[in-house]
Design a protein around this motif. Structure first.
Motif, PDB file in Angstrom:
ATOM      1  N   VAL A   1      -9.048   5.561  -4.303  1.00 17.97           N
ATOM      2  CA  VAL A   1      -8.196   5.123  -5.306  1.00 17.97           C
ATOM      3  C   VAL A   1      -7.255   4.268  -4.973  1.00 17.97           C
ATOM      4  O   VAL A   1      -6.896   3.090  -5.585  1.00 17.97           O
ATOM      5  N   ARG A   2      -6.354   4.513  -3.792  1.00 23.68           N
ATOM      6  CA  ARG A   2      -5.330   3.681  -3.217  1.00 23.68           C
ATOM      7  C   ARG A   2      -5.850   2.196  -3.356  1.00 23.68           C
ATOM      8  O   ARG A   2      -5.022   1.351  -3.524  1.00 23.68           O
TER       9      ARG A   2
ATOM     10  N   GLN B   1       0.958  -1.282  -0.041  1.00 20.53           N
ATOM     11  CA  GLN B   1      -0.108   0.067   0.045  1.00 20.53           C
ATOM     12  C   GLN B   1       0.943   1.193  -0.011  1.00 20.53           C
ATOM     13  O   GLN B   1       0.544   2.168  -0.678  1.00 20.53           O
TER      14      GLN B   1
ATOM     15  N   THR C   1       2.318   1.841  -3.523  1.00 18.41           N
ATOM     16  CA  THR C   1       1.447   2.110  -4.668  1.00 18.41           C
ATOM     17  C   THR C   1       1.279   3.344  -5.160  1.00 18.41           C
ATOM     18  O   THR C   1       1.596   4.298  -4.269  1.00 18.41           O
ATOM     19  N   SER C   2       1.541   3.499  -6.375  1.00 22.25           N
ATOM     20  CA  SER C   2       1.469   4.896  -6.919  1.00 22.25           C
ATOM     21  C   SER C   2       0.206   5.366  -7.435  1.00 22.25           C
ATOM     22  O   SER C   2      -0.496   4.902  -7.999  1.00 22.25           O
ATOM     23  N   ILE C   3      -0.254   6.459  -6.892  1.00 25.08           N
ATOM     24  CA  ILE C   3      -1.689   7.156  -7.222  1.00 25.08           C
ATOM     25  C   ILE C   3      -1.443   7.399  -8.496  1.00 25.08           C
ATOM     26  O   ILE C   3      -2.505   7.383  -9.381  1.00 25.08           O
ATOM     27  N   ASP C   4      -0.465   8.220  -9.166  1.00 22.96           N
ATOM     28  CA  ASP C   4      -0.325   8.604 -10.376  1.00 22.96           C
ATOM     29  C   ASP C   4      -0.441   7.591 -11.374  1.00 22.96           C
ATOM     30  O   ASP C   4      -1.498   7.750 -12.533  1.00 22.96           O
TER      31      ASP C   4
ATOM     32  N   LEU D   1      -8.604  10.433  -3.232  1.00 23.06           N
ATOM     33  CA  LEU D   1      -7.545   9.890  -3.504  1.00 23.06           C
ATOM     34  C   LEU D   1      -7.112   8.597  -2.559  1.00 23.06           C
ATOM     35  O   LEU D   1      -6.604   7.672  -2.984  1.00 23.06           O
TER      36      LEU D   1
ATOM     37  N   PRO E   1      -4.142  14.940  -7.823  1.00 17.48           N
ATOM     38  CA  PRO E   1      -3.150  15.377  -7.037  1.00 17.48           C
ATOM     39  C   PRO E   1      -2.797  16.799  -6.871  1.00 17.48           C
ATOM     40  O   PRO E   1      -2.130  17.270  -6.065  1.00 17.48           O
TER      41      PRO E   1
ATOM     42  N   SER F   1      -8.631   0.918  -4.535  1.00 14.75           N
ATOM     43  CA  SER F   1      -9.928   0.730  -5.470  1.00 14.75           C
ATOM     44  C   SER F   1     -10.087  -0.776  -6.121  1.00 14.75           C
ATOM     45  O   SER F   1     -11.154  -1.198  -6.556  1.00 14.75           O
TER      46      SER F   1
ATOM     47  N   LEU G   1      -4.238   6.751 -11.439  1.00 18.08           N
ATOM     48  CA  LEU G   1      -5.004   7.470 -12.068  1.00 18.08           C
ATOM     49  C   LEU G   1      -4.858   7.638 -13.656  1.00 18.08           C
ATOM     50  O   LEU G   1      -5.760   7.750 -14.550  1.00 18.08           O
TER      51      LEU G   1
END
Length: 466
Positions: free
Chosen positions: A359-360, A302, A305-308, A356, A321, A362, A311
């Motif tokens: 999303v991490r 976790q 993990t890349s949010i970018d 956000l 972001p 999801s 997305l």
């Protein structure tokens, strides 16, 4: 006592750095960066073969994710399916070092002609001795359409119309162009194939004109196992007509069961038995020898993990972001001139910060479990018995730790519980492995109408599809 339902076990893979677990290629010891080295695929194949997996499922795209932030830069930076290599080309190498492992591979019906693809798949079916399946997709990335000379995506339902004819062409080639006994290999007479048992297909349709004959002789399965991932009305109807194994899911057991029921009903509408379909879900499994070990691993995944990456993969229409965390999604969409329908899974009053955080995680829902082998096996049994799932595509958080841990810790527990059988002594085709019957399509499948050259001369619109 009735026999326990057996699990279909696949590893979810892609010939790229970051497939669906974004940012995790940077984990210590992760081998993802070796994806373009053949030794990666050989090691993986042997691990899966020895570990009791039925197959490896290879995803693919033919375009870049270039919607988020207006370009492909985020995808390139993240290694998000860019670079990405052809998945078909690693299969012969993996097959050469295995005897039982199956290979499901993705190919789109939207942009390339059916004749050459049919030849490639027959070649793979020969080289693997019948261990190959085709994941039928129609492609959804706008960049993919532009890569093949179009200004924009082909409309969704139109893509399925093209796919339906594409399938008709390859069925004629695989099932109708050659008889099983066409190869005589009579050296004394100097005759290799009996020309009376090979034929043109002379397909003339709205989208394709293909004369034939097929350039490959009948392979062990003739038609590869037919996979499909779908959930849309057009996709469900298509699956009911064609698919044998469907990748589907849902945020709940009820979602999954509803999807599966709709596809079985569609199969019946097209003259098939609904029980002929198998359903596989994408599953996340983080296993440890102790609960603490599993929890630590999941915490690390976790954190990395890349949010970018997520997305960009979801083609998110705004740059979350970059926005104030207290701003609402509705206000952000309005300011960008983006309709709320572009993100139907987020309520307009959700804040950017809340979005956000969502999303991490999801991808984790009903088909996710972290814990000891016993906890994992309990959950998989629940998926099999309560939900009616037939198998899983195991999501990779770490290569090769995800597959190795599952093989070493979970597979023995599932075997003890009668959910995974020991491998047979002799290899079988993929269709035999998955369905327990013969290597060829069942008689009720629409492709079988072309066997022996039957129906090749009948106009397609006159054929009974349901």
């Amino acid at each position: 006592m009735p026999e326990k339902k057996q699990l279909i076990l696949n590893l979810f893979e892609m010939n790229t750095v970051s497939h669906i677990t974004h940012g995790l290629w940077t984990l210590p010891g992760n081998n993802r960066h070796r994806f373009d080295d053949i030794s990666y695929w050989l090691e993986l194949a042997q691990l899966l073969e020895d570990g009791g997996f039925h197959g490896v499922f290879l995803a693919d795209v033919v375009g870049a994710y270039d919607t988020f932030r207006g370009g492909f830069e985020t995808a390139a930076r993240e290694g998000l399916q860019l670079p990405s290599n052809d998945p078909l080309l690693v299969i012969p190498a993996m097959a050469a070092v295995t005897r039982h492992l199956g290979f499901g591979v993705t190919f789109s019906t939207s942009y390339e002609p059916p004749f050459t693809f049919a030849r490639r798949m027959s070649t793979l079916d020969h080289l693997t001795r019948g261990r190959v399946g085709w994941n039928i997709v129609t492609s959804y990335l706008p960049n993919a359409a532009r890569n093949f000379g179009l200004d924009d995506e082909i409309p969704h339902d139109r893509r399925y119309e093209i796919a339906d004819e594409f399938l008709d062409v390859v069925y004629k080639l695989w099932e109708g162009s050659w008889d099983d006994d066409a190869i005589v290999a009579d050296a004394a007479r100097g005759v290799y194939a009996d020309p009376a048992k090979v034929r043109y297909i002379d397909h003339v349709g709205e989208n394709f004109r293909v004369a034939g004959p097929h350039l490959s002789a009948p392979s062990p399965q003739r038609t590869p196992v037919l996979y499909q991932a779908t959930g849309s009305p057009a996709g469900i109807e298509f699956a009911g007509r064609h698919a044998e194994l469907v990748f589907t899911g849902g945020r709940s057991a009820a979602d999954f069961r509803a999807n599966a029921a709709r596809m079985r009903e569609a199969a019946v509408r097209h003259g098939r038995d609904g029980s002929d379909l198998r359903f596989v879900v994408q599953a996340g499994v983080v296993v440890g020898r102790t609960e603490e070990e599993a929890a630590d691993r999941w915490r690390l995944y976790q954190e990395r993990t890349s949010i970018d990456g997520i997305l960009a993969h979801s083609s998110f229409p705004i740059d979350l972001p970059a926005l104030p965390p207290e701003q609402t999604i509705g206000a952000a969409l309005d300011a960008a001139g983006v309709p709320h329908s572009a993100v139907p899974y987020l309520a307009p009053d959700t804040t950017v910060g809340e979005a956000l955080a969502t999303v991490r995680t999801s991808r984790e829902g009903r088909y996710f479990v972290a814990g000891t082998p016993e906890v994992v096996a309990d959950e998989i049994e629940r998926w099999l018995d309560e939900d009616g799932v037939d198998g899983i595509n195991l999501r990779q958080y770490h290569s090769f730790d995800t597959a190795r841990d599952f093989a070493e810790l979970v597979v023995p527990e599932l075997r003890r519980r009668g959910r995974l059988a020991e491998r047979p002594a002799e290899p079988r085709t993929l269709r035999e492995t998955l369905f327990g019957a013969g290597p060829r399509l069942p008689d009720a499948h629409p492709a079988r109408r072309y066997r022996g050259g039957a129906a090749l001369e009948v106009p397609r619109e006159a054929l009974r599809f349901g």
